[in-house]
Design an enzyme around this catalytic site. Structure first.
Site, PDB file in Angstrom:
ATOM      1  N   GLY A  37       0.670  -1.184   0.023  1.00 26.13           N
ATOM      2  CA  GLY A  37      -0.071  -0.123   0.084  1.00 26.13           C
ATOM      3  C   GLY A  37       0.939   1.293  -0.060  1.00 26.13           C
ATOM      4  CG  ASP A  38       0.486   4.158  -2.881  1.00 29.99           C
ATOM      5  OD1 ASP A  38      -0.782   4.407  -3.538  1.00 29.99           O
ATOM      6  OD2 ASP A  38       1.428   3.378  -3.498  1.00 29.99           O
TER       7      ASP A  38
END
Length: 519
Positions: A270-271
């Protein structure tokens, strides 16, 4: 018929579709509800094919304790392939509140460098180290992209960022208090993400419970960053174990860890600023964390670190008054206990499954928000990650209930009213755009007080049209608990398994939306 006149002639149009809300006709056509509109520039894949990231940097998250990552650092880190170890592409409609944050520099194509979630139509929740990197930029602007699982897809909506608000106690040297808010210049179209309150965090974020992290990641060795939204399930790590790994000065009440001892799966998928979810009481995903930092990605005995959403509840509420913090598990009043029991049967197994990302999701909300005035017009929107039979109900604190959808009170071209169905990933407006054009709207009427919407999605195999047809005219439902129990019993009988077996809800879902009617 007068604009504000309630449909009142005949059984088919006798009642409003919900308690405290009257169905009216004669209005001018309104704009159709949509969370998948707008056109924006594509992400620059070339910028994401830069040199391989420092191995001590997290993938799209902070990890160097001595130096905060820049936007280019965050972008470069997206090329590492271990971001998607054992991850999977997210289904349409599963995570409708996810947003990607883009930078637009003069003379360059925009690119995504961080993630966040829509928590109000004007606010995004993200990480403070993303905000710190944004504030260092000159001659650049920022926007969020929402309403899509594919950053390069045709259906998306871009909204400019007007203000960057990092937590005042953010410590970049230790990446502590790593939360921030972005105020938008225009209204987001996505549903608000429900958040876990401080007290609820203690019930949801417990050792070994699985949560889900989402973000946009790379798909091949040295290849381009994926435009597809990815998801991965990871277990919560004991707080003392996390402190042993990273130190008591870096792991406090403001954050927690999640990941496998053996490594492999990690929040690197995930960012930075992206969400971590845990299933709530009815299987609905509540955001409990914000992707913050870690050493490397997916390394053995080095879990990912997440900012604790509930810890910052007061700070968020002070700035976002309509943020949807879920306060407790379980019904507030005995009158809804039977309803909760029936709904719990639908989503049984949602909190204990090893793969919570596979749980089906449905989201229902009122576009105008959770506080409505008598006389106000409102619109309801629903989105589901699975196709199926949809039913919408309204219930007040005294247990009085109405069926909103399907309804015979609004024209649908069907003899028995609107078809009780929803398609996966497609936003459903109630009333629909066509019905709005024909002048049908909901108007808030007394009595004042708390209400809640209940959305139920059952698999197509379940035959429920006869049950939902009983109160499609908007009349009172004498016993909503009994009606829900009948719907649930029909669903259980179609599973083809023994009743004692608990099966995760991968093809059925429940959602609730609490709101208040005031004068």
């Amino acid at each position: 018929m007068d604009v504000k006149q309630v449909l009142g002639s005949g059984r088919r149009a006798r009642k409003a579709a919900m308690l405290g809300v009257a169905l009216v006709t004669g209005l001018a056509a309104g704009e159709a509800i949509s969370m998948r509109t707008g056109v924006a520039a594509e992400a620059d894949a070339g910028l994401l094919r830069m040199a391989q990231a420092d191995p001590m940097r997290g993938l799209g998250r902070a990890s160097n304790f001595d130096e905060e990552p820049s936007i280019d650092d965050l972008a470069r880190s997206r090329t590492r392939t271990d971001r998607i170890l054992d991850g999977s592409q997210a289904e349409a409609g599963k995570w409708p509140s996810m947003a990607a944050i883009f930078i637009q520099r003069q003379g360059e194509k925009p690119f995504n460098f961080c993630g966040g979630t829509v928590i109000s139509e004007r606010w995004i929740l993200t990480a403070a180290h993303c905000a710190a990197a944004m504030k260092k930029q000159s001659n650049a602007s920022f926007f969020i992209r929402e309403g899509t699982n594919d950053l390069n897809g045709g259906s998306k909506n871009d909204v400019q960022v007007a203000e960057i608000v990092a937590h005042p106690d953010y410590d970049g040297s230790k990446t502590l208090n790593d939360v921030a808010l972005l105020r938008l210049a225009g209204a987001a179209k996505s549903p608000r993400q429900s958040l876990a309150s401080g007290p609820l965090m203690g019930q949801l974020v417990v050792p070994d419970r699985k949560g889900t992290v989402i973000g946009f990641g790379a798909t091949s060795e040295g290849g381009d960053a994926s435009s597809q939204l990815m998801q991965v399930d990871v277990p919560v790590v004991k707080q003392n174990r996390c402190q042993e790994v990273y130190g008591n000065d870096r792991i406090t009440n403001a954050n927690y860890c999640a990941g496998y001892d053996k490594g492999g799966k990690d929040s690197c998928q995930g960012d930075s600023g992206g969400p971590m979810f845990v299933p709530g009481r009815n299987g609905e995903f509540l955001q409990v964390g914000v992707v913050s930092w870690g050493k490397g990605c997916g390394r053995p005995n080095l879990p990912g670190v997440y900012a604790s959403v509930g810890h910052f509840e007061r700070w968020i509420r002070e700035r976002v008054s309509d943020a949807d913090f879920q306060v407790q598990q379980g019904p507030e009043k005995p009158v809804v206990a039977g309803t909760e029991q029936a709904l719990g049967t639908v989503t049984q197994g949602a909190q204990t499954t090893d793969k919570p990302s596979q749980n089906a999701q449905v989201k229902v909300e009122i576009v105008q928000g959770p506080r409505l005035k008598v006389g106000q017009f409102l619109d309801i929107r629903v989105i589901s990650s699975v196709s199926g039979r949809l039913a919408l109900f309204n219930q007040d604190s005294n247990g009085r209930s109405y069926q909103i959808f399907p309804s015979k009170g609004m024209p649908s071209g069907q003899e028995n009213g609107a078809i009780a169905r929803i398609d996966a990933g497609r936003l459903l407006g109630v009333p629909s755009a066509k019905q709005r054009q024909q002048g049908f709207r909901f108007q808030v009427t007394p009595p004042v007080g708390p209400n809640r919407l209940i959305a139920l999605v059952l698999p197509e195999r379940v035959k429920v049209d006869d049950v939902l047809g009983r109160y499609a005219d908007g009349s009172d439902i004498p016993n909503l608990d009994q009606m829900l129990a009948e719907l649930v019993d029909r669903e259980v009988r179609t599973r083809g398994i023994q009743a004692v077996k608990v099966e995760a809800p991968t093809d059925r879902a429940v959602s609730e939306f609490e709101y208040e009617i005031v004068q």
